[in-house]
Enzyme design. Structure first.
Site, PDB file in Angstrom:
ATOM      1  N   GLY B  31       0.789  -1.226   0.000  1.00  0.00           N
ATOM      2  CA  GLY B  31       0.000   0.000   0.000  1.00  0.00           C
ATOM      3  C   GLY B  31       0.819   1.273   0.000  1.00  0.00           C
ATOM      4  O   GLY B  31       0.271   2.358  -0.159  1.00  0.00           O
ATOM      5  N   CYS B 240     -26.947 -10.551 -16.148  1.00  0.00           N
ATOM      6  CA  CYS B 240     -26.432 -10.314 -17.488  1.00  0.00           C
ATOM      7  C   CYS B 240     -27.433 -10.810 -18.519  1.00  0.00           C
ATOM      8  O   CYS B 240     -27.908 -11.947 -18.448  1.00  0.00           O
ATOM      9  CB  CYS B 240     -25.092 -11.030 -17.671  1.00  0.00           C
ATOM     10  SG  CYS B 240     -24.468 -10.959 -19.366  1.00  0.00           S
ATOM     11  N   CYS B 243     -25.513 -13.903 -20.511  1.00  0.00           N
ATOM     12  CA  CYS B 243     -25.163 -15.187 -19.887  1.00  0.00           C
ATOM     13  C   CYS B 243     -25.910 -15.447 -18.595  1.00  0.00           C
ATOM     14  O   CYS B 243     -25.768 -16.490 -17.996  1.00  0.00           O
ATOM     15  CB  CYS B 243     -23.657 -15.249 -19.626  1.00  0.00           C
ATOM     16  SG  CYS B 243     -23.140 -14.240 -18.219  1.00  0.00           S
ATOM     17  N   CYS B 265     -22.406  -8.362 -18.804  1.00  0.00           N
ATOM     18  CA  CYS B 265     -21.158  -8.446 -18.043  1.00  0.00           C
ATOM     19  C   CYS B 265     -20.123  -7.495 -18.610  1.00  0.00           C
ATOM     20  O   CYS B 265     -19.903  -7.444 -19.819  1.00  0.00           O
ATOM     21  CB  CYS B 265     -20.562  -9.854 -18.144  1.00  0.00           C
ATOM     22  SG  CYS B 265     -21.441 -11.103 -17.214  1.00  0.00           S
ATOM     23  N   CYS B 271     -17.990 -13.483 -19.537  1.00  0.00           N
ATOM     24  CA  CYS B 271     -19.322 -13.699 -20.117  1.00  0.00           C
ATOM     25  C   CYS B 271     -19.263 -14.753 -21.218  1.00  0.00           C
ATOM     26  O   CYS B 271     -20.091 -15.656 -21.295  1.00  0.00           O
ATOM     27  CB  CYS B 271     -19.831 -12.371 -20.684  1.00  0.00           C
ATOM     28  SG  CYS B 271     -21.572 -12.354 -21.081  1.00  0.00           S
TER      29      CYS B 271
END
Lengths: 232, 293, 265
Positions: B31, B240, B243, B265, B271
């Site tokens: 970080g 979605c 899919c 997606c 997807c």
């Protein structure tokens, strides 16, 4: 019983650096003893040093020599916080002029010595109100700042503030000046009540009658005038 | 101009060494923003130069590279960067998340779980999460050094006071290993949970700002919030259209001038893989998606 | 017992400054400054421009590093020489037990965030994580400094100078500091506004048992606020004592000059 206020051999000289360093000796060898319940009047012509002596007792002026003791505390050389505690709890001072923070209502000006001691706001205001009523300050004025009051009204607010707490020692500088007969009588009654509860009082009274009524003895400050002439 | 006119992956070896040192520091201090000497790249600032430099420094001839932009392999930027590395490194490329060893991404985390041995490289515009509230660089550096992050909470407080909820929806600040506050790059907050405890190495490159930072595998990453306004990843509530996936990040697509819309997606590879496995969504207009398939 | 009284029962000074000296190359900023400060006391530091009073305050606040001297502070964790603290410790001190009120409120506020966030920031820096409670506490403090709590979401730029100063005070007092350093708290404010601010500060100091060091060139301000006074000239303390004593019976030539120069209206 121990004296409440003791002054021994106190001296005061003002050195005016702005005027080439002239030294103005005001008093020397000042001595005073005030017992609880006693009221001593400081007398003498204007300029002799009555207010000066009072201010030295309060710690407002520095005494150059000697000893100034209130309730056993030696004012000369005392720590600031000790003098502040003394002024809060023990030693009251009613000066000739009302000096206030702008915008604080009259009732709170009078109540402040009590709130500073931890008394609740409601109770403090209650006791302040009682005094203001005695001194004929109408309730309508209590929420206003005393800065807008007349001279006499300001003086009475000043006195109320000075008497709201039961100080064991009090310094009163012209407490009855600029008051009418009725109010003057009220103030003298307050002083008598203070004496009755054992307060030691030092006062300056122009008014001979007032002096005679409340004071047990007089002290002519003139006897402490310095021996030497003004030096340059 | 042929591939042999450039060093492998465009950057010279000394530069790669410098970048790798920065990456190692970043991995050692999760970080923490490590300054590095960002090079001039054949694309302008703001087009992923930081990510490209990190990828270039990590690439080996045996790597398989995937590049996505907003989840898609076939948008302009993804295509350009992938072609860039094909030409300068000659590495194998793929659209499959599972097959890739290095994935460079702009503003999304792939839906499929990542595994040990994979590297995810993020493109970062502004690495400093405190920048918009504290414009002075020496001051933000001091705040990180002294762990003085009150200001970050102030930002979230302001959001709630103004909008009733934390209004940050992307680049949502996180606390890494309970020490550094980090900007995870402009990924949707929906993706934030995937930052934590990830099996892959996550590297972040900001070319214009010249900073690299990192999250090593299995690091704890917590999104900042308030006790009475806890972090919510959000979501559209739709599935979605192609899919049928219910828990992937969806793009909203306007399909005609009347304002009809579809949700699909964002991760195109994900997807596709679902559709290849037989999943079907509530449907798309005829012909939609055929070009991409 | 009110905050003030509880605090006055203590027998140790809150702050003891000894031999504090700050030089700017060959010039003296302040030299050999020594004083102590007790809990519940307000100390005024007066002097004209160039007297060293601001240098002194900045040394105490950690903005300048003095060449010599000690600043012994007795707070929650025993007595420590503040000058020997590390930067993180010093910064934490300035956010928790100490506070600094700048002359220009804009230097002490975040202008880009709301009043509520300004007051709440120190709480959040101290680890508070409950939005509701932070907001409630901020609103309470706005009320205490006489800012309408419904303005909690407004930016300080929407406030008048006096309100900004009061907001700065709220922001500083929210973590309950023991010592507040103030640099010309009424400087730049209209006279009527000054009166209100001074009254507010007096009340807060008394109710919360705060200690304060107030640096100013305005004798009326110290008369109102300070229990004790220290007069500085050319980097040195030339006189000190009870406020009313120093102002009514000044001993040093410079103090007499200062006092006599004040216009009485």
């Amino acid at each position: 019983m121990e004296p409440m206020i003791v002054v021994e051999g106190a001296a005061k000289t003002f050195t005016l650096h702005q005027q080439g360093g002239i030294a103005l000796p005001v008093m020397e060898g000042a001595a005073l003893r005030v017992m609880p319940g006693e009221c001593v009047a400081l007398t003498g012509p204007s300029g002799v040093g009555k207010s000066t002596l009072m201010r030295m007792i309060y710690g407002n002026y520095l005494a150059a020599e000697g000893s100034v003791r209130v309730a056993g505390l030696e004012i000369r050389g005392a720590r600031a916080r000790d003098i502040l505690t003394l002024r809060r709890e023990t030693l009251g001072y009613v000066s000739q002029f009302l000096r206030v923070v702008p915008r604080v209502p009259c009732i709170d000006v009078v109540a402040e010595p009590l709130t500073a001691l931890g008394v609740g706001v409601e109770e403090a205001r209650g006791r302040a109100g009682t005094l203001l009523r005695r001194l004929n300050i109408p309730e309508a004025l209590w929420s206003l700042s005393p800065l807008t009051f007349s001279g006499g009204e300001q003086q009475r607010v000043n006195i109320a503030r000075g008497f709201v707490h039961a100080y064991p020692a009090m310094l009163l500088d012209e407490p009855t000046a600029s008051l009418d007969a009725a109010n003057r009588a009220e103030v003298l009654a307050l002083i008598e009540e203070a004496k009755a509860r054992g307060a030691a009082i030092v006062g300056i009274f122009h008014d001979a009658e007032a002096r005679a009524r409340v004071c047990d003895r007089e002290l002519d400050v003139g006897v402490f005038a310095p021996a030497q002439p003004v030096s340059g | 101009m042929t591939v042999t006119d450039y060093n492998f992956a465009y950057l010279d070896e000394r530069t790669k060494k410098m970048i790798r040192r920065a990456i190692l520091k970043g991995v050692a201090i999760p970080g923490y923003q490590v300054p590095f000497a960002s090079r001039e790249m054949p694309m302008p600032y703001g087009w992923g130069t930081g990510g490209v430099q990190v990828t270039a420094a990590c690439l080996e001839p045996t790597d398989t590279l995937k590049v996505i932009d907003q989840g898609a392999d076939d948008t302009t930027n993804a295509v350009s960067i992938r072609k860039f590395f094909e030409r300068t490194a000659g590495v194998a490329v793929t659209t499959s998340t599972e097959e890739a060893t290095i994935i460079q991404t702009r503003h999304r985390i792939p839906e499929a779980d990542l595994s040990e041995g994979q590297i995810l490289v993020y493109q970062v515009p502004i690495p400093e999460p405190l920048r918009f509230l504290e414009p002075r660089e020496p001051e933000t550096r001091r705040m990180h050094a002294l762990e003085e992050y009150g200001l970050m909470q102030v930002k979230l407080y302001e959001d709630i006071s103004r909008h009733g909820h934390i209004a940050t929806t992307y680049a949502y600040p996180v606390m890494v290993e309970d020490r550094y506050v980090m900007d995870p790059s402009p990924i949707p907050k929906f993706d934030n949970p995937k930052l934590s405890d990830c099996a892959a190495i996550q590297l972040f490159g900001a070319g214009r700002e010249q900073r690299i930072y990192a999250i090593p595998p299995y690091t704890t990453v917590v999104s900042l919030d308030f006790e009475d306004h806890p972090f919510e990843r959000g979501g559209t509530g739709h599935c979605c259209a192609l899919c049928g996936a219910r828990d992937s990040y969806l793009d909203e697509v306007i399909t005609d001038d009347a304002g009809s819309r579809l949700f699909v997606c964002s991760d195109t590879a994900f997807c596709e893989a679902r559709r290849a496995a037989g999943h079907v969504g509530p449907g798309a207009p005829a012909g939609f998606g055929e070009d991409a398939a | 017992m009110s905050g003030a009284l509880a605090v006055l029962a203590v027998e140790e000074p809150l702050l003891e400054v000894t031999g504090l000296t700050k030089r700017y190359g060959g010039r003296i900023g302040c030299t050999d400054v020594a004083f102590d400060l007790w809990p519940g006391e307000v100390l005024g530091i007066v002097g004209e421009s160039g007297s060293g009073k601001t240098t002194l305050l900045r040394c105490l606040a950690g903005e300048l590093a003095p060449e010599e001297g000690r600043v012994d502070y007795t707070g929650g964790a025993g007595t420590v020489d503040v000058l020997a603290m590390t930067e993180p410790e010093r910064r934490r001190l300035m956010r928790t037990e100490w506070a600094l009120v700048h002359q220009n409120p804009r230097d002490g506020l975040r202008l880009g965030v709301s009043a509520g966030a300004n007051v709440g920031e120190r709480l959040m820096a101290a680890g508070w994580r409950h939005y509701g409670r932070i907001r409630e506490t901020a609103a309470d403090w706005l009320g205490r400094v006489e800012i309408d709590p419904t303005r909690i979401d407004e930016r300080p730029t929407a406030f008048s100078g006096g309100m900004q100063q009061r907001l700065q005070i709220a922001r500083n007092l929210v973590t309950g500091p023991r010592l507040v350093l103030m640099d010309e708290p009424t400087g730049g404010l209209d006279v009527s506004v000054q009166a209100r601010l001074l009254d507010l500060i007096r009340g807060l100091v008394r109710d919360l048992g705060l200690s304060a060091i107030v640096v100013t060139h305005d004798l009326a301000v110290v008369r109102l606020l300070a229990d004790r006074l220290v007069v500085m000239k050319e980097g040195r303390i030339v006189e000190s004592g009870l406020t009313d004593q120093v102002l009514d019976d000044p001993q040093h030539a410079y103090t007499q000059l200062l006092v006599s120069s004040v216009l009485r209206v």
